[in-house]
Write a protein that holds these residues in place. Sequence first.
Motif, mmCIF file in Angstrom:
data_model
loop_
_atom_site.group_PDB
_atom_site.id
_atom_site.type_symbol
_atom_site.label_atom_id
_atom_site.label_comp_id
_atom_site.label_asym_id
_atom_site.label_seq_id
_atom_site.Cartn_x
_atom_site.Cartn_y
_atom_site.Cartn_z
ATOM 1 N N ASP A 229 0.296 -1.297 -0.315
ATOM 2 C CA ASP A 229 0.105 -0.059 -0.289
ATOM 3 C C ASP A 229 0.907 1.372 0.474
ATOM 4 O O ASP A 229 0.337 1.829 -0.672
ATOM 5 N N GLU B 129 -0.377 5.516 -7.689
ATOM 6 C CA GLU B 129 -1.603 5.849 -7.929
ATOM 7 C C GLU B 129 -2.126 6.687 -8.604
ATOM 8 O O GLU B 129 -1.797 7.201 -9.098
ATOM 9 N N THR C 12 -2.588 3.676 2.664
ATOM 10 C CA THR C 12 -3.193 4.396 2.698
ATOM 11 C C THR C 12 -4.919 4.545 3.287
ATOM 12 O O THR C 12 -5.062 2.745 4.015
ATOM 13 N N ASP C 13 -6.160 4.329 2.482
ATOM 14 C CA ASP C 13 -7.632 4.004 3.033
ATOM 15 C C ASP C 13 -7.121 2.323 2.788
ATOM 16 O O ASP C 13 -7.778 1.919 3.480
ATOM 17 N N ASP C 14 -6.233 1.828 2.217
ATOM 18 C CA ASP C 14 -6.478 0.037 2.818
ATOM 19 C C ASP C 14 -6.455 -0.697 3.673
ATOM 20 O O ASP C 14 -7.164 -1.719 3.479
ATOM 21 N N ASP D 123 -1.928 1.413 -5.284
ATOM 22 C CA ASP D 123 -1.690 1.462 -3.643
ATOM 23 C C ASP D 123 -2.502 -0.158 -3.615
ATOM 24 O O ASP D 123 -1.911 -1.112 -2.464
ATOM 25 N N THR D 124 -3.735 -0.402 -4.395
ATOM 26 C CA THR D 124 -4.671 -1.731 -4.021
ATOM 27 C C THR D 124 -3.569 -2.580 -4.719
ATOM 28 O O THR D 124 -4.083 -3.277 -3.949
#
Length: 310
Positions: free
Chosen positions: A18, A25, A61-63, A262-263
């Motif tokens: 990530d 990204e 990050t959000d992941d 990133d995902t």
Amino acid sequence: MTIKNIMLGCLYGQAVGDALGLGTEFMNKNEVRKHYPQGLIRYDQIIQDDHRCRWAKGSWTDDTDMMICIMDAFDGTGFNYHAIARNFKEWFNGDPLGIGGHTFKVLCMSDYAEQPEMCSKLWWDLSHHNSAANGALMRTSVVGLAPSYTEEHAETICRLTHYDPRCIGSCVIASSIIHNLVWHNKMLSYDEIRQIGRKYDNRIAEWIGKAYNCSDISLLCLGDTSIGYTLLSLSAALWCYWHAVSFENGLLLTVNEGGDADTNAAIACSILGAKFGYEAIPQYYIENLSKLDEYKAKVSRFINETLNEK
Ligand SMILES: [Mg+2]
């Protein structure tokens, strides 16, 4: 390898993929080459444009934020679904950096924490059953680490935000691969993975086949089309599962393709960490994670609770 070593590999693999993937990204392959002529290898190379300057270098990050929301809701034997929904909402009400479009719509509903599945299904219906983003797949790795009920947990936790059967199938596949590596020291085969896919949606098989048959990750065109599609991200992770020769090899190949890097790398590297183990992750990537102490504490709490219950 010990079970603990595989679990650590999975959870640190997720955060490392990530954090490095943020560097490319939303870039296509040409942009990746332009910004990183020698390739993106280290966190300190990450360019500081409007998107990326919001995170410290080496930040996940959000992941991984959302994966932690699930990890924190583990009660020793299984996952408390209400607690996960509450954790998602609490994260959303804070500073949900990097949140995906579909997840945003679902979590912004006022009664989300009370009725997550209803909100999730509503937005899927409103998309005319087209929305199949990778926002549930990106956070599902930890589900495979629980000792039992992998399928049931993966399905239910996916549906808290993503209702499409392609999303659910992706989550069950990734979590089951990890579960089998951790608890049975077994690599699920191509046929076994296809069988899981078939249970959920017949569109999944094609993407499993692509990952298995492509000799080069660039043939998946991760940076060009369908960025954010759950089956594209699944194919990147499966490609690494079958073809990457080491953790670092899979990490660098994935992030240097761009796209939803990133995902893609979070999922791929959680699987590679489980396959090759914690020691196979170059220490640089772990030591230079931003907020490493916070992550260490959460990871060891989760692993201790899981192994004590076993
Ligand atoms: Mg992200």
